[in-house]
Design an enzyme around this catalytic site. Structure first.
Site, PDB file in Angstrom:
ATOM      1  N   ASP A  26      32.445  29.546  29.864  1.00  0.00           N
ATOM      2  CA  ASP A  26      31.388  30.546  29.671  1.00  0.00           C
ATOM      3  C   ASP A  26      30.281  30.403  30.710  1.00  0.00           C
ATOM      4  O   ASP A  26      29.154  30.848  30.491  1.00  0.00           O
ATOM      5  CB  ASP A  26      30.823  30.473  28.248  1.00  0.00           C
ATOM      6  CG  ASP A  26      30.258  29.102  27.933  1.00  0.00           C
ATOM      7  OD1 ASP A  26      30.435  28.181  28.767  1.00  0.00           O
ATOM      8  OD2 ASP A  26      29.651  28.942  26.871  1.00  0.00           O
TER       9      ASP A  26
ATOM     10  N   HIS B 165      38.991  30.653  58.029  1.00  0.00           N
ATOM     11  CA  HIS B 165      38.161  30.686  56.828  1.00  0.00           C
ATOM     12  C   HIS B 165      38.120  29.316  56.145  1.00  0.00           C
ATOM     13  O   HIS B 165      38.203  29.211  54.929  1.00  0.00           O
ATOM     14  CB  HIS B 165      38.654  31.768  55.855  1.00  0.00           C
ATOM     15  CG  HIS B 165      38.356  33.154  56.335  1.00  0.00           C
ATOM     16  ND1 HIS B 165      38.848  34.277  55.731  1.00  0.00           N
ATOM     17  CD2 HIS B 165      37.608  33.598  57.379  1.00  0.00           C
ATOM     18  CE1 HIS B 165      38.423  35.349  56.381  1.00  0.00           C
ATOM     19  NE2 HIS B 165      37.675  34.959  57.385  1.00  0.00           N
TER      20      HIS B 165
ATOM     21  N   ASP C 206      29.900  28.138  60.965  1.00  0.00           N
ATOM     22  CA  ASP C 206      29.727  29.579  60.766  1.00  0.00           C
ATOM     23  C   ASP C 206      28.955  29.726  59.464  1.00  0.00           C
ATOM     24  O   ASP C 206      29.508  29.513  58.376  1.00  0.00           O
ATOM     25  CB  ASP C 206      31.108  30.248  60.684  1.00  0.00           C
ATOM     26  CG  ASP C 206      31.018  31.763  60.529  1.00  0.00           C
ATOM     27  OD1 ASP C 206      29.921  32.286  60.238  1.00  0.00           O
ATOM     28  OD2 ASP C 206      32.069  32.421  60.688  1.00  0.00           O
TER      29      ASP C 206
ATOM     30  N   ASP D  47      24.696  36.130  60.071  1.00  0.00           N
ATOM     31  CA  ASP D  47      26.089  35.658  60.222  1.00  0.00           C
ATOM     32  C   ASP D  47      26.213  35.076  61.629  1.00  0.00           C
ATOM     33  O   ASP D  47      26.373  35.818  62.595  1.00  0.00           O
ATOM     34  CB  ASP D  47      27.043  36.849  60.008  1.00  0.00           C
ATOM     35  CG  ASP D  47      28.503  36.438  60.092  1.00  0.00           C
ATOM     36  OD1 ASP D  47      28.779  35.219  60.200  1.00  0.00           O
ATOM     37  OD2 ASP D  47      29.366  37.333  60.052  1.00  0.00           O
TER      38      ASP D  47
ATOM     39  N   HIS E 298      41.735  37.116  65.902  1.00  0.00           N
ATOM     40  CA  HIS E 298      40.896  37.999  65.060  1.00  0.00           C
ATOM     41  C   HIS E 298      40.143  38.999  65.929  1.00  0.00           C
ATOM     42  O   HIS E 298      40.152  38.911  67.154  1.00  0.00           O
ATOM     43  CB  HIS E 298      39.945  37.183  64.175  1.00  0.00           C
ATOM     44  CG  HIS E 298      38.971  36.308  64.926  1.00  0.00           C
ATOM     45  ND1 HIS E 298      37.837  36.801  65.531  1.00  0.00           N
ATOM     46  CD2 HIS E 298      38.951  34.959  65.150  1.00  0.00           C
ATOM     47  CE1 HIS E 298      37.156  35.804  66.081  1.00  0.00           C
ATOM     48  NE2 HIS E 298      37.823  34.670  65.881  1.00  0.00           N
TER      49      HIS E 298
ATOM     50  N   HIS F 103      32.236  42.808  63.434  1.00  0.00           N
ATOM     51  CA  HIS F 103      32.249  43.718  62.279  1.00  0.00           C
ATOM     52  C   HIS F 103      30.837  44.221  62.076  1.00  0.00           C
ATOM     53  O   HIS F 103      29.862  43.614  62.563  1.00  0.00           O
ATOM     54  CB  HIS F 103      32.754  42.972  61.026  1.00  0.00           C
ATOM     55  CG  HIS F 103      32.064  41.662  60.789  1.00  0.00           C
ATOM     56  ND1 HIS F 103      30.850  41.563  60.146  1.00  0.00           N
ATOM     57  CD2 HIS F 103      32.387  40.384  61.140  1.00  0.00           C
ATOM     58  CE1 HIS F 103      30.479  40.291  60.083  1.00  0.00           C
ATOM     59  NE2 HIS F 103      31.386  39.542  60.704  1.00  0.00           N
TER      60      HIS F 103
ATOM     61  N   HIS G 233      30.535  41.701  55.823  1.00  0.00           N
ATOM     62  CA  HIS G 233      31.460  42.636  56.479  1.00  0.00           C
ATOM     63  C   HIS G 233      31.044  44.003  55.945  1.00  0.00           C
ATOM     64  O   HIS G 233      31.527  44.456  54.918  1.00  0.00           O
ATOM     65  CB  HIS G 233      32.915  42.310  56.141  1.00  0.00           C
ATOM     66  CG  HIS G 233      33.368  41.014  56.761  1.00  0.00           C
ATOM     67  ND1 HIS G 233      34.623  40.499  56.599  1.00  0.00           N
ATOM     68  CD2 HIS G 233      32.722  40.128  57.554  1.00  0.00           C
ATOM     69  CE1 HIS G 233      34.721  39.348  57.269  1.00  0.00           C
ATOM     70  NE2 HIS G 233      33.584  39.110  57.845  1.00  0.00           N
TER      71      HIS G 233
ATOM     72  N   GLU H 211      31.694  38.039  68.045  1.00  0.00           N
ATOM     73  CA  GLU H 211      32.136  36.687  67.707  1.00  0.00           C
ATOM     74  C   GLU H 211      33.528  36.331  68.216  1.00  0.00           C
ATOM     75  O   GLU H 211      34.433  36.027  67.433  1.00  0.00           O
ATOM     76  CB  GLU H 211      32.081  36.491  66.193  1.00  0.00           C
ATOM     77  CG  GLU H 211      32.743  37.588  65.367  1.00  0.00           C
ATOM     78  CD  GLU H 211      32.689  37.272  63.872  1.00  0.00           C
ATOM     79  OE1 GLU H 211      33.120  36.178  63.480  1.00  0.00           O
ATOM     80  OE2 GLU H 211      32.224  38.137  63.104  1.00  0.00           O
TER      81      GLU H 211
ATOM     82  N   TYR I  60      41.250  29.242  69.497  1.00  0.00           N
ATOM     83  CA  TYR I  60      41.697  28.292  68.476  1.00  0.00           C
ATOM     84  C   TYR I  60      43.033  27.718  68.935  1.00  0.00           C
ATOM     85  O   TYR I  60      44.056  28.399  68.872  1.00  0.00           O
ATOM     86  CB  TYR I  60      41.838  29.008  67.122  1.00  0.00           C
ATOM     87  CG  TYR I  60      40.602  29.843  66.817  1.00  0.00           C
ATOM     88  CD1 TYR I  60      39.496  29.269  66.199  1.00  0.00           C
ATOM     89  CD2 TYR I  60      40.537  31.190  67.204  1.00  0.00           C
ATOM     90  CE1 TYR I  60      38.355  30.021  65.963  1.00  0.00           C
ATOM     91  CE2 TYR I  60      39.395  31.939  66.971  1.00  0.00           C
ATOM     92  CZ  TYR I  60      38.299  31.352  66.346  1.00  0.00           C
ATOM     93  OH  TYR I  60      37.168  32.089  66.133  1.00  0.00           O
TER      94      TYR I  60
ATOM     95  N   ARG J 106      34.141  29.158  68.279  1.00  0.00           N
ATOM     96  CA  ARG J 106      33.704  30.546  68.096  1.00  0.00           C
ATOM     97  C   ARG J 106      32.205  30.589  68.363  1.00  0.00           C
ATOM     98  O   ARG J 106      31.497  29.626  68.043  1.00  0.00           O
ATOM     99  CB  ARG J 106      34.013  31.042  66.674  1.00  0.00           C
ATOM    100  CG  ARG J 106      33.576  32.469  66.410  1.00  0.00           C
ATOM    101  CD  ARG J 106      34.224  33.090  65.156  1.00  0.00           C
ATOM    102  NE  ARG J 106      33.895  32.421  63.919  1.00  0.00           N
ATOM    103  CZ  ARG J 106      34.693  31.616  63.244  1.00  0.00           C
ATOM    104  NH1 ARG J 106      35.913  31.355  63.695  1.00  0.00           N
ATOM    105  NH2 ARG J 106      34.303  31.046  62.121  1.00  0.00           N
TER     106      ARG J 106
ATOM    107  N   GLU K 278      29.108  33.314  67.674  1.00  0.00           N
ATOM    108  CA  GLU K 278      28.852  34.574  66.962  1.00  0.00           C
ATOM    109  C   GLU K 278      27.366  34.875  66.910  1.00  0.00           C
ATOM    110  O   GLU K 278      26.572  34.055  66.441  1.00  0.00           O
ATOM    111  CB  GLU K 278      29.393  34.473  65.523  1.00  0.00           C
ATOM    112  CG  GLU K 278      29.040  35.676  64.666  1.00  0.00           C
ATOM    113  CD  GLU K 278      29.662  35.622  63.276  1.00  0.00           C
ATOM    114  OE1 GLU K 278      29.867  34.516  62.755  1.00  0.00           O
ATOM    115  OE2 GLU K 278      29.937  36.713  62.727  1.00  0.00           O
TER     116      GLU K 278
HETATM  117  N1  GLY Z   1      31.397  34.552  58.453  1.00  0.00           N
HETATM  118  C1  GLY Z   1      32.338  35.571  58.364  1.00  0.00           C
HETATM  119  C2  GLY Z   1      32.541  36.231  59.641  1.00  0.00           C
HETATM  120  O1  GLY Z   1      32.113  35.750  60.661  1.00  0.00           O
HETATM  121  O2  GLY Z   1      33.083  37.293  59.696  1.00  0.00           O
HETATM  122 MN    MN Z   2      31.079  37.543  61.301  1.00  0.00          MN
HETATM  123 MN    MN Z   3      30.532  34.351  60.709  1.00  0.00          MN
END
Ligand code: GLY
Ligand code: MN
Ligand code: MN
Length: 438
Positions: free
Chosen positions: A34, A239, A256, A268, A347, A351, A358, A381, A385, A409, A411
């Site tokens: 709960d 992820h 990230d 982000d 990727h 976004h 996102h 970003e 890899y 990465r 970003e």
């Molecule tokens: N942190 C999620 C992305 O970079 O899209």
């Molecule tokens: Mn992002």
């Molecule tokens: Mn990110």
């Protein structure tokens, strides 16, 4: 914030024409038994109302006279519930504080919905996302259709509110950009703090704690998404959120992380740097390549460009550099066309960013990519890899061991302006020299 929400409702009502919209709030979500997750409002509902309680339902009724066009159904004031879960605004607060023309207890939604929707040309409701509210909307609609032969009127179509509402959300108002600058400021500071504390032997989770402590100290709600603190090869898991490995001398660390403010605007940011303060030769070569790709991609952000063009810029710089380093072989255009780089960069380059990390808004409108316009905010970003997780395409060279376990990465969050762009996350450093320490 009420007036900004009122302006948004007005613009949404204009777009609705004669169609009535039903926009539900988010429910509480069970974590286990709960116990519930911290409440997170539905972004569409928040955008239109600024009301931060669960389960509420907003009706936007352009077919009704002024003074009856914004109706809220909310949990009622109730001492026995509020003593457990805290203050509620109730129907009175919904009218007085949140500008509802009319407000009712949620328990009355089923009986009142059909009346409110009556006379609308159609109903805008997102099917498949709101299991509590969906049966009520369908039943109200069905009742209208059943009675239509006698009444002569019924909402003819059920349409998705998303295209209208998300087109508004995609273009940020000046007040929203101000909040995104704040989210990005706090997020950038957290990255700077994290880099100061990182040493070999720390656990990824200890670095996560430094970042999230800063978010909370600065008044944010917390992380905008599961913070990724990924040492060495963990960075090749896009992820990765386990965040429970020891940081090793000689590895890179990819972080990230971004915060979410009280009104849900998000940062982000990704930064990557050496755990021991010094890049190895291979790490530095790949870092400089990702940075070159990222800076070239950021430089393309301007009105009239597209997210597709930003991605294409990053891919081209990466592929050219990887060919030079011997990690790819062949002719650049052909490699790009065949996607023969995707075992190293799998990727997209960014976004939309806003109330959702996102964020909503179409990337394509049929054949046409959405052009960047002032007020649109996107992430840029690119990354590389290098691991054994994906097979190397047949026409590409096997990967030498010295490159493996490097995940990078970089970003940033970028707002499109009248003549170019504004880098919202510039306070998070990324020059190679700034990533190192003695
Ligand atoms: N942190 C999620 C992305 O970079 O899209
Ligand atoms: Mn992002
Ligand atoms: Mn990110």
């Amino acid at each position: 914030m009420t007036s900004i929400h009122a302006q948004r409702r007005q613009r949404f009502l204009e777009r609705l024409g004669g169609v009535a919209a039903v926009i539900p709030a988010a429910p509480q979500v069970t974590h286990h038994a709960d116990c519930e997750y911290p409440f997170r409002q539905n972004s569409d509902f928040w955008y239109l109302t600024g009301f931060d309680e669960p389960d509420a339902v907003a009706l936007l009724l352009p077919h009704r006279p002024p003074g009856e066009r914004f109706v809220l159904f909310v949990h009622p004031r109730e001492a026995s519930a509020e003593v457990w879960t805290g203050f509620r605004w109730g129907s009175e607060g919904a009218v007085e504080q949140f500008g509802a023309d009319l407000a009712h207890p949620l328990s009355e939604l089923a009986e009142r919905l059909a009346d409110y929707l009556s006379g609308a040309e159609g109903i805008a409701f997102r099917i498949g996302k709101h299991p509590q509210v969906e049966p009520l909307v369908l039943s109200a609609w069905a009742r209208q259709l059943d009675r239509a032969p006698r009444t002569g009127v019924a909402a003819l179509g059920l349409v998705a509110p998303c295209p209208m509402l998300h087109a508004l959300r995609l273009r940020k108002q000046p007040e929203e950009l101000e909040r995104m600058r704040e989210a990005c400021r706090i997020s950038a500071e957290a990255h700077e703090r994290a880099r100061e504390v990182v040493r070999p032997g720390l656990n990824e989770r200890q670095v996560q704690a430094v970042i999230e402590q800063h978010f909370l100290e600065q008044g944010a709600r917390g992380p905008a998404y599961g913070s990724i603190v990924a040492g060495g090869d963990n960075a090749c898991v896009l992820h990765y959120t386990a965040n429970n490995a020891l940081l090793r001398d000689g590895d890179l660390l990819l972080i990230d992380a971004g915060c979410s403010l009280g009104d849900y605007y998000n940062g982000d940011i990704t930064r990557t740097f050496p755990v021991n303060g010094r890049f190895s030769a291979e790490q530095r070569q790949l870092y400089e390549l990702v940075l070159a790709a990222q800076e070239a991609a950021v430089a393309t952000v301007a009105p009239g460009q597209t997210a597709e063009a930003v991605h294409a810029t990053a891919v081209r710089v990466l592929v050219e550099g990887l060919v030079e380093l011997g990690l790819l072989s062949g002719e650049v255009d052909g490699i790009i066309e065949r996607g023969a780089y995707r075992h190293l960069y799998m990727h997209r380059t960014g976004h939309w960013l806003g109330l959702d990390v996102h964020d909503v808004g179409a990337y394509r409108l049929g054949e046409h990519p959405q052009e960047l316009e002032p007020g649109i905010v996107l992430t840029v970003e690119p990354g590389l890899y290098v691991s054994d997780r994906l097979p190397v395409p047949e026409d590409q060279p096997a990967i030498d061991e010295r490159w493996k376990g490097i995940g990078i990465r970089i970003e940033d969050d970028v707002a499109v302006t009248e003549h170019g762009h504004e880098l919202l996350t510039a306070a998070a450093l990324k020059a190679p020299a700034a990533m190192q320490r003695d």
